[in-house]
Design an enzyme around this catalytic site. Structure first.
Site, PDB file in Angstrom:
ATOM      1  N   GLY A 253       0.764  -1.240   0.000  1.00 26.54           N
ATOM      2  CA  GLY A 253       0.000   0.000   0.000  1.00 26.54           C
ATOM      3  C   GLY A 253       0.788   1.280   0.000  1.00 26.54           C
ATOM      4  N   CYS A 363     -11.574   3.309 -29.432  1.00 27.70           N
ATOM      5  CA  CYS A 363     -12.789   3.915 -29.969  1.00 27.70           C
ATOM      6  C   CYS A 363     -13.761   4.294 -28.873  1.00 27.70           C
ATOM      7  CB  CYS A 363     -13.445   2.954 -30.941  1.00 27.70           C
ATOM      8  SG  CYS A 363     -12.372   2.660 -32.327  1.00 27.70           S
ATOM      9  N   TYR A 393       0.782  -1.744 -12.164  1.00 28.10           N
ATOM     10  CA  TYR A 393      -0.629  -1.796 -12.547  1.00 28.10           C
ATOM     11  C   TYR A 393      -0.888  -1.145 -13.913  1.00 28.10           C
ATOM     12  CZ  TYR A 393      -0.899  -2.971  -7.608  1.00 28.10           C
ATOM     13  OH  TYR A 393      -0.699  -3.547  -6.381  1.00 28.10           O
TER      14      TYR A 393
HETATM   15  N1  LLP Z   1      -0.970  -7.193  -0.573  1.00 23.05           N
HETATM   16  C1  LLP Z   1      -2.267  -7.343  -0.840  1.00 23.05           C
HETATM   17  C2  LLP Z   1      -3.028  -8.365  -0.108  1.00 23.05           C
HETATM   18  C3  LLP Z   1      -2.891  -6.572  -1.822  1.00 23.05           C
HETATM   19  O1  LLP Z   1      -4.176  -6.733  -2.077  1.00 23.05           O
HETATM   20  C4  LLP Z   1      -2.125  -5.611  -2.525  1.00 23.05           C
HETATM   21  C5  LLP Z   1      -2.740  -4.799  -3.577  1.00 23.05           C
HETATM   22  C6  LLP Z   1      -0.769  -5.484  -2.223  1.00 23.05           C
HETATM   23  C7  LLP Z   1      -0.214  -6.289  -1.225  1.00 23.05           C
HETATM   24  C8  LLP Z   1       0.128  -4.528  -2.933  1.00 23.05           C
HETATM   25  O2  LLP Z   1      -0.246  -3.215  -2.738  1.00 23.05           O
HETATM   26  P1  LLP Z   1       0.678  -2.017  -3.311  1.00 23.05           P
HETATM   27  O3  LLP Z   1       1.957  -1.993  -2.509  1.00 23.05           O
HETATM   28  O4  LLP Z   1       0.927  -2.284  -4.728  1.00 23.05           O
HETATM   29  O5  LLP Z   1      -0.155  -0.809  -3.090  1.00 23.05           O
HETATM   30  N2  LLP Z   1      -4.915  -1.634  -9.443  1.00 23.05           N
HETATM   31  C9  LLP Z   1      -4.794  -0.626  -8.406  1.00 23.05           C
HETATM   32  C10 LLP Z   1      -4.107  -1.166  -7.183  1.00 23.05           C
HETATM   33  C11 LLP Z   1      -4.794  -2.374  -6.596  1.00 23.05           C
HETATM   34  C12 LLP Z   1      -4.058  -2.947  -5.423  1.00 23.05           C
HETATM   35  C13 LLP Z   1      -4.629  -4.257  -5.018  1.00 23.05           C
HETATM   36  N3  LLP Z   1      -3.950  -4.894  -3.949  1.00 23.05           N
HETATM   37  C14 LLP Z   1      -4.059   0.583  -8.973  1.00 23.05           C
HETATM   38  O6  LLP Z   1      -3.709   0.576 -10.141  1.00 23.05           O
HETATM   39  O7  LLP Z   1      -3.859   1.572  -8.273  1.00 23.05           O
END
Ligand code: LLP
Length: 442
Positions: A253, A363, A393
């Site tokens: 996160g 489109c 992402y």
């Molecule tokens: N651990 C779990 C259980 C998760 O669900 C996630 C992300 C992470 C770790 C990694 O989080 P990060 O460090 O990448 O924030 N598609 C969205 C982000 C979705 C994140 C989902 N879970 C975007 O493009 O912002």
């Protein structure tokens, strides 16, 4: 939010990959490669990852969190990326059978994998149990039933199945609603407040063949405020202490800057904030406190290079700059309204007084990459326009919408460019179409 005045300034270096430099005539060089030469070799759109940046980010995470910190592969995964994360000492978080398959195909040992998912299928769980993944993060009572059944059926496993329980601390992270996960109203995990989390612990403690190692939580993604992490860590640690378990994983996160003027905490600051919050509520020093960063490992490591195909001036309205990719290689602006910067690969340090909207080739009107971009005055058709911070992402959420082939990915390092994922061809677009017995494609 970035202050207005930053918008027309040259792109901040902090948004470029770590090894980025400005070469002859102001052109962008990453990992020792002139990106305009990469475009000549590989075409556009093109994802360019700075391999040294990826490696350094992994090393920073291991240094900040210690052994057990996992790279969240959903942010970006291919075999080359799995190898980099593993080689630099990270475990890998996989949340589907497909991510598991890819990590294994890269040669990552099962013990270094953490299996996630709010709805793991019987097949996914069974695979995880039989190959002996390092941790399974259990997400529901139905899954506890399944794990019990699988372990019972498997008979004598070489080692107990090591599990963490995913809990929801009830913290509202300050981030986009779609990527917020710690609150009570969520499909993920067991609620601490309702008592479901305690019940899950009690159920798993006594299961033969299962070793309950600890708990896990993930409050959301693109979180800039250390305070949100601290609050979640306090609640988690308070819940955790009476059970005397061994591991506490705070998920991922950590936010990253996408546009000029934004700043985010480092891995170290994040880890220190979490650790001191845990200490404040009496968590023993012997507990392994760990995390699962995704975005903060890979986002800034990559840029996307597009070619400008048309520039349309609508007097009194705005200027549309169309590039040869769009929502199929970066759906984040459409999905979350995420902001990005744009700059010219041939003059990285130029100021950017001209306000335009950067759009893709799909489109539909919604196919916007940057709703309000600032670009140099001399931008022309044929120019290579780059968007930084596209390593997380982007490709992992890419699609073939409008039958647009997905772009290639190159890793650059020490002047060498390595194609790690080739670009799709038109033939690839047909590869899943079923050919009938008579050999006719329908
Ligand atoms: N651990 C779990 C259980 C998760 O669900 C996630 C992300 C992470 C770790 C990694 O989080 P990060 O460090 O990448 O924030 N598609 C969205 C982000 C979705 C994140 C989902 N879970 C975007 O493009 O912002």
């Amino acid at each position: 939010m970035a202050p207005e005045s930053h918008k027309t300034d040259p792109l901040e270096r902090a948004l470029l990959p770590m090894t980025a430099s400005v070469g002859a005539g102001g052109r962008l060089v990453v990992g020792g490669s002139d990106v305009l030469e990469l475009v000549e070799q590989f075409g556009t759109p093109l994802f360019v990852y700075d391999e040294e940046h990826l490696r350094e980010a992994c090393r920073e995470a291991v240094e900040a969190w210690g052994d057990g910190v996992a790279y969240a592969t959903k942010a970006f995964l291919c075999r080359a990326m799995a190898s980099v994360a593993f080689e630099e000492g990270m475990c890998l978080d996989v949340s589907t059978g497909g991510e598991l398959y890819t990590a294994l195909a890269a040669g990552v040992p099962p013990q270094r994998l953490v299996m996630h998912g709010n709805n793991k299928s019987e097949a996914e769980l069974s695979e995880a149990v039989s190959i002996g993944v390092g941790r399974i993060v259990v997400d529901s009572f139905d899954e506890i039933d399944r794990v019990e059944r699988l372990v019972g059926r498997a008979g004598a496993l070489p080692a107990p199945v090591r599990v963490l329980i995913r809990v929801t601390p009830g913290v509202e992270a300050h981030t986009h609603e779609f990527v917020r996960t710690g609150q009570e109203d969520t499909k993920f995990g067991f609620s601490v407040a309702s008592g479901a989390a305690s019940e899950a612990v009690e159920r798993l403690v006594g299961v033969d063949g299962v070793e309950l190692r600890g708990i896990h939580a993930h409050i959301g993604s693109q979180v800039f405020e250390v305070r949100s992490f601290e609050r979640a860590a306090e609640i988690l640690a308070e819940f955790f202490v009476p059970f005397a378990l061994e591991e506490l994983c705070v998920g991922g996160g950590l936010g990253v800057p996408y546009v000029n003027g934004e700043t985010a905490p480092s891995q170290r600051e994040w880890a220190e904030a979490v650790r001191s919050a845990c200490k404040r509520v009496g968590l023993s020093e012997s507990v392994r406190v760990s995390a699962e960063p995704g975005r903060s490992i890979v986002a800034r490591a990559a840029i996307t290079l597009y070619r400008v195909g048309t520039i349309k001036d609508l007097p009194g309205i705005r200027t549309y700059v169309s590039v040869d990719g769009g929502m199929s290689d970066n759906p984040r602006p459409v999905l979350y309204g995420s902001g990005y910067e744009a700059f010219l690969a041939r003059e990285v340090e130029a100021s950017r007084p001209r306000s335009v909207r950067v759009v893709g080739k799909h489109c539909e009107t919604g196919d916007t990459l940057i709703s309000e971009a600032y670009v140099p005055d001399d931008l022309v058709v044929g120019d290579i326009l780059a968007t930084p911070v596209t390593g997380a992402y982007g490709y992992s959420m890419a699609s073939n919408y409008n039958k647009v082939p997905r772009p290639p990915i190159v890793f650059v390092r020490d002047g060498e460019a390595r194609l790690v994922v080739r670009g799709e061809t038109y033939e690839d677009l047909l590869r899943l179409d079923v050919v009938d017995d008579d050999g006719v494609r329908r």
